[in-house]
Design a protein around this motif. Structure first.
Motif, PDB file in Angstrom:
ATOM      1  N   ALA A  36       0.804  -1.319   0.034  1.00 39.05           N
ATOM      2  CA  ALA A  36       0.058  -0.100  -0.048  1.00 39.05           C
ATOM      3  C   ALA A  36       1.032   1.078   0.041  1.00 39.05           C
ATOM      4  O   ALA A  36       0.259   2.269  -0.512  1.00 39.05           O
ATOM      5  CB  ALA A  36      -0.902  -0.045   1.405  1.00 39.05           C
ATOM      6  N   THR A  37       2.063   0.887   0.516  1.00 43.11           N
ATOM      7  CA  THR A  37       2.919   2.260   0.702  1.00 43.11           C
ATOM      8  C   THR A  37       3.453   2.604  -0.742  1.00 43.11           C
ATOM      9  O   THR A  37       4.000   3.700  -0.870  1.00 43.11           O
ATOM     10  CB  THR A  37       4.088   2.110   1.516  1.00 43.11           C
ATOM     11  N   ASP A  38       3.399   1.705  -1.886  1.00 44.89           N
ATOM     12  CA  ASP A  38       4.038   1.941  -3.024  1.00 44.89           C
ATOM     13  C   ASP A  38       3.386   3.270  -3.696  1.00 44.89           C
ATOM     14  O   ASP A  38       3.743   3.770  -4.577  1.00 44.89           O
ATOM     15  CB  ASP A  38       3.978   0.814  -3.904  1.00 44.89           C
ATOM     16  N   GLY A  39       2.090   3.253  -3.236  1.00 47.87           N
ATOM     17  CA  GLY A  39       0.824   4.364  -4.090  1.00 47.87           C
ATOM     18  C   GLY A  39       0.924   3.959  -5.344  1.00 47.87           C
ATOM     19  O   GLY A  39       0.661   4.872  -6.369  1.00 47.87           O
ATOM     20  N   VAL A  40       0.804   2.651  -5.842  1.00 40.17           N
ATOM     21  CA  VAL A  40       0.839   2.258  -7.072  1.00 40.17           C
ATOM     22  C   VAL A  40      -0.224   1.476  -7.508  1.00 40.17           C
ATOM     23  O   VAL A  40      -0.631   0.533  -6.466  1.00 40.17           O
ATOM     24  CB  VAL A  40       2.100   1.282  -7.446  1.00 40.17           C
ATOM     25  N   MET A  57      -3.799 -12.130  -4.435  1.00 39.34           N
ATOM     26  CA  MET A  57      -3.549 -12.667  -2.995  1.00 39.34           C
ATOM     27  C   MET A  57      -2.826 -11.321  -2.301  1.00 39.34           C
ATOM     28  O   MET A  57      -2.085 -10.833  -2.888  1.00 39.34           O
ATOM     29  CB  MET A  57      -2.651 -13.736  -2.934  1.00 39.34           C
ATOM     30  N   GLY A  58      -3.259 -11.202  -1.159  1.00 45.69           N
ATOM     31  CA  GLY A  58      -2.721 -10.309  -0.316  1.00 45.69           C
ATOM     32  C   GLY A  58      -3.541 -10.025   1.079  1.00 45.69           C
ATOM     33  O   GLY A  58      -4.047 -11.099   1.540  1.00 45.69           O
ATOM     34  N   VAL A  59      -3.118  -8.839   1.769  1.00 47.87           N
ATOM     35  CA  VAL A  59      -3.408  -8.675   3.048  1.00 47.87           C
ATOM     36  C   VAL A  59      -4.356  -7.335   3.016  1.00 47.87           C
ATOM     37  O   VAL A  59      -3.841  -6.547   2.408  1.00 47.87           O
ATOM     38  CB  VAL A  59      -2.430  -8.573   3.896  1.00 47.87           C
ATOM     39  N   VAL A  60      -5.546  -7.493   3.398  1.00 48.50           N
ATOM     40  CA  VAL A  60      -6.568  -6.326   3.318  1.00 48.50           C
ATOM     41  C   VAL A  60      -6.783  -5.885   4.512  1.00 48.50           C
ATOM     42  O   VAL A  60      -6.943  -6.426   5.790  1.00 48.50           O
ATOM     43  CB  VAL A  60      -7.656  -6.356   2.546  1.00 48.50           C
ATOM     44  N   ARG A  61      -7.133  -4.616   5.024  1.00 48.27           N
ATOM     45  CA  ARG A  61      -7.781  -3.982   5.958  1.00 48.27           C
ATOM     46  C   ARG A  61      -9.361  -4.128   6.137  1.00 48.27           C
ATOM     47  O   ARG A  61     -10.100  -3.611   5.298  1.00 48.27           O
ATOM     48  CB  ARG A  61      -7.286  -2.473   6.238  1.00 48.27           C
ATOM     49  N   MET A  62      -9.648  -4.677   7.172  1.00 48.12           N
ATOM     50  CA  MET A  62     -11.083  -5.166   7.447  1.00 48.12           C
ATOM     51  C   MET A  62     -11.695  -4.076   8.237  1.00 48.12           C
ATOM     52  O   MET A  62     -11.719  -4.010   9.355  1.00 48.12           O
ATOM     53  CB  MET A  62     -11.353  -6.371   7.952  1.00 48.12           C
ATOM     54  N   LEU A  69     -12.171  -3.508  -3.372  1.00 50.22           N
ATOM     55  CA  LEU A  69     -10.953  -4.295  -3.677  1.00 50.22           C
ATOM     56  C   LEU A  69     -10.521  -4.365  -5.065  1.00 50.22           C
ATOM     57  O   LEU A  69      -9.333  -4.393  -5.424  1.00 50.22           O
ATOM     58  CB  LEU A  69     -10.926  -5.496  -2.976  1.00 50.22           C
ATOM     59  N   LEU A  70     -11.394  -4.666  -5.912  1.00 52.93           N
ATOM     60  CA  LEU A  70     -11.103  -5.001  -7.389  1.00 52.93           C
ATOM     61  C   LEU A  70     -12.175  -4.632  -8.464  1.00 52.93           C
ATOM     62  O   LEU A  70     -13.489  -5.131  -7.871  1.00 52.93           O
ATOM     63  CB  LEU A  70     -10.522  -6.454  -7.563  1.00 52.93           C
ATOM     64  N   CYS A  71     -12.116  -4.112  -9.333  1.00 56.75           N
ATOM     65  CA  CYS A  71     -13.115  -3.848 -10.347  1.00 56.75           C
ATOM     66  C   CYS A  71     -12.664  -4.012 -11.725  1.00 56.75           C
ATOM     67  O   CYS A  71     -11.535  -4.433 -12.225  1.00 56.75           O
ATOM     68  CB  CYS A  71     -13.570  -2.215 -10.296  1.00 56.75           C
ATOM     69  N   ALA A  72     -13.745  -4.496 -12.491  1.00 58.92           N
ATOM     70  CA  ALA A  72     -13.707  -4.614 -13.914  1.00 58.92           C
ATOM     71  C   ALA A  72     -14.281  -3.539 -14.719  1.00 58.92           C
ATOM     72  O   ALA A  72     -15.327  -3.244 -14.403  1.00 58.92           O
ATOM     73  CB  ALA A  72     -14.108  -6.157 -14.387  1.00 58.92           C
ATOM     74  N   LEU A  73     -13.672  -2.931 -15.862  1.00 61.96           N
ATOM     75  CA  LEU A  73     -14.144  -2.034 -16.459  1.00 61.96           C
ATOM     76  C   LEU A  73     -14.148  -2.341 -18.159  1.00 61.96           C
ATOM     77  O   LEU A  73     -13.492  -3.113 -18.654  1.00 61.96           O
ATOM     78  CB  LEU A  73     -12.809  -0.791 -16.428  1.00 61.96           C
ATOM     79  N   GLU A 149      -5.440   2.610   1.637  1.00 62.36           N
ATOM     80  CA  GLU A 149      -5.614   1.624   0.509  1.00 62.36           C
ATOM     81  C   GLU A 149      -6.020   0.576   1.045  1.00 62.36           C
ATOM     82  O   GLU A 149      -5.673   0.170   2.168  1.00 62.36           O
ATOM     83  CB  GLU A 149      -4.113   1.295  -0.080  1.00 62.36           C
ATOM     84  N   ALA A 150      -7.344  -0.144   0.643  1.00 65.38           N
ATOM     85  CA  ALA A 150      -7.716  -1.444   1.173  1.00 65.38           C
ATOM     86  C   ALA A 150      -6.767  -2.257   1.441  1.00 65.38           C
ATOM     87  O   ALA A 150      -6.743  -2.921   2.440  1.00 65.38           O
ATOM     88  CB  ALA A 150      -8.990  -1.871   0.517  1.00 65.38           C
TER      89      ALA A 150
END
Length: 439
Positions: A36-40, A57-62, A69-73, A149-150
């Motif tokens: 999340a600190t990447d800002g990317v 895969m990853g770690v999210v803040r609940m 979290l993710l979207c399709a465009l 960032e989530a």
């Protein structure tokens, strides 16, 4: 969230791996990896995914409110989305505290989606991950835009991962963030080669608050101070030396009470397992004294001792604690080499020298130092003056500092050239000499 808005394809599967243990990032090639600190943020066309699917895969803040979290465009217009409401949120979901950023509740997240040949040919479809990509669509789904960032950290794979690959990635994230893989069904932790470093069946009695430290270049895991995020860092274990690649130290407990019985023994016992070249790797083990998740405050005239044995109840080696500050104790130079070691804690009487000593602890780190910078910490039983002196190898004084008015002191020193130095700490009539090497 209205179901009409969340048009997730039926082929998409969302699994919260705190509830089913099956994944980890270490040693699985081909990930696009961000913290999340990447800002990317990251996006990819489905037509560019070679193996007909993808995994995140990853770690999210609940957090309390839903997160994108993710979207399709399609043509920069949202047509499907995944939010934290799909992550198995229940009234009895266990809350975790993130050490780095308090009040966070962390969970390991896994999302996989198959991409059909028809979709792969659709040049308009883009998968987008990360705050910068998803936040513009938060209002559309009735989601409040957040400051954070989530994701704490995530890895995107342009393929469907197999079970063994998932296990590696899950172990990586679980160890790095101190999140225990659910042990309702015994689940293993593995290294980047797939070798078991914590056997869930073998260590079934000690399945609570599993944590570990490791150095594993195959997974880029460099985690040398560790604790479970659900225990307020009790215990927190740190390596004292730079280890060889491939070492793992894992631990869990039997869920015994953090209280003392009539014999002064703590109700909780920990099991540790060490793999790799761990024979010359002493560790420090620390606990808070708070009477909650930490140890009870010892009675007057008492202190704590840590016993390490090859069988539960054994006391092969015993270590006495020192205070690292006013609310935390530490056991130094503990040897945990071996496949199984059992840790127990007891309240024991202070020795005569401990009663008479004005100091609780004196610590100089790192030792050896490579850049010359050292930190000297001193804990006293009462407020009094302390003098700190540093001598070089020929006896010249290179630093002298007198500290007053406190019972705990921290001093930053510098060793200018390679060699052996002496750090001298004087408190009242006591004098301590500690040798330090600059490489």
């Amino acid at each position: 969230m209205k179901n009409s808005i969340l048009k997730i394809k039926t082929a998409a599967m969302l699994l919260l791996f705190c509830l089913s243990a099956n994944a980890e990032r270490g040693g699985v090639p081909g990930a696009v990896h961000h913290s999340a600190t990447d800002g990317v943020s990251y996006k990819v066309r489905t037509g560019d995914i070679a193996q007909m699917g993808f995994c995140v895969m990853g770690v999210v803040r609940m957090q309390k409110d839903p997160q994108m979290l993710l979207c399709a465009l399609r043509k920069d217009t949202l047509y499907s989305a995944v939010t934290s409401e799909w992550m198995g949120r229940t009234s009895n979901r266990k809350e975790y505290t993130d050490i780095e950023e308090t009040q966070d509740s962390l969970a390991i997240y896994y999302y996989t989606r198959y991409v059909s040949a028809y979709e792969a040919n659709d040049a308009d479809e883009v998968i987008a991950i990360g705050k910068a990509r998803t936040m513009p669509y938060a209002a559309t789904l009735g989601i409040k835009k957040g400051d954070k960032e989530a994701f704490k950290e995530y890895s995107f794979y342009g393929k469907i991962l197999g079970l063994s690959e998932c296990r590696k990635v899950l172990s990586y994230y679980a160890i790095k963030y101190g999140i225990t893989i659910n042990q309702t069904n015994a689940s293993n932790y593995v290294n980047s080669n797939g070798d078991v470093v914590w056997d869930g069946s073998e260590s079934r009695m000690y399945r609570y608050d599993i944590a570990g430290l490791a150095l594993d270049s195959g997974s880029e895991l460099n985690h040398l101070t560790a604790s479970s995020i659900s225990t307020s860092r009790n215990p927190e274990i740190s390596l004292l030396n730079t280890p060889q690649d491939g070492i793992y130290l894992m631990w869990g407990h039997d869920n015994g009470a953090m209280t003392l019985d009539e014999n002064g023994r703590l109700g909780r016992v920990w099991e540790t397992t060490a793999t790799g070249q761990f024979e010359e790797q002493p560790v420090s083990i620390s606990f808070s004294i708070d009477g909650g998740k930490g140890l009870p405050k010892p009675e007057e005239g008492m202190t704590y001792a840590l016993s390490v044995g090859e069988q539960k109840g054994d006391e092969d080696v015993t270590y006495r604690c020192r205070y690292s500050d006013s609310t935390r104790i530490c056991f130094d130079g503990v040897n945990l080499s071996g496949h199984h070691r059992y840790l127990s804690i007891s309240a024991v009487p202070l020795t005569k020298s401990e009663k008479e000593s004005a100091t609780q602890y004196i610590n100089v780190f790192p030792s050896p130092t490579t850049d010359g910078n050292i930190t000297v910490t001193v804990g006293l039983k009462a407020k009094e003056e302390v003098q700190i002196l540093i001598y070089n190898s020929v006896g010249q004084t290179i630093a002298s500092k007198t500290l007053r008015g406190e019972s705990f002191y921290k001093y930053e020193g510098f060793l200018p050239v390679a060699g052996v130095y002496e750090v001298v700490v004087k408190a009242e009539s006591e004098k301590s000499v500690i040798k330090v090497i600059r490489k």
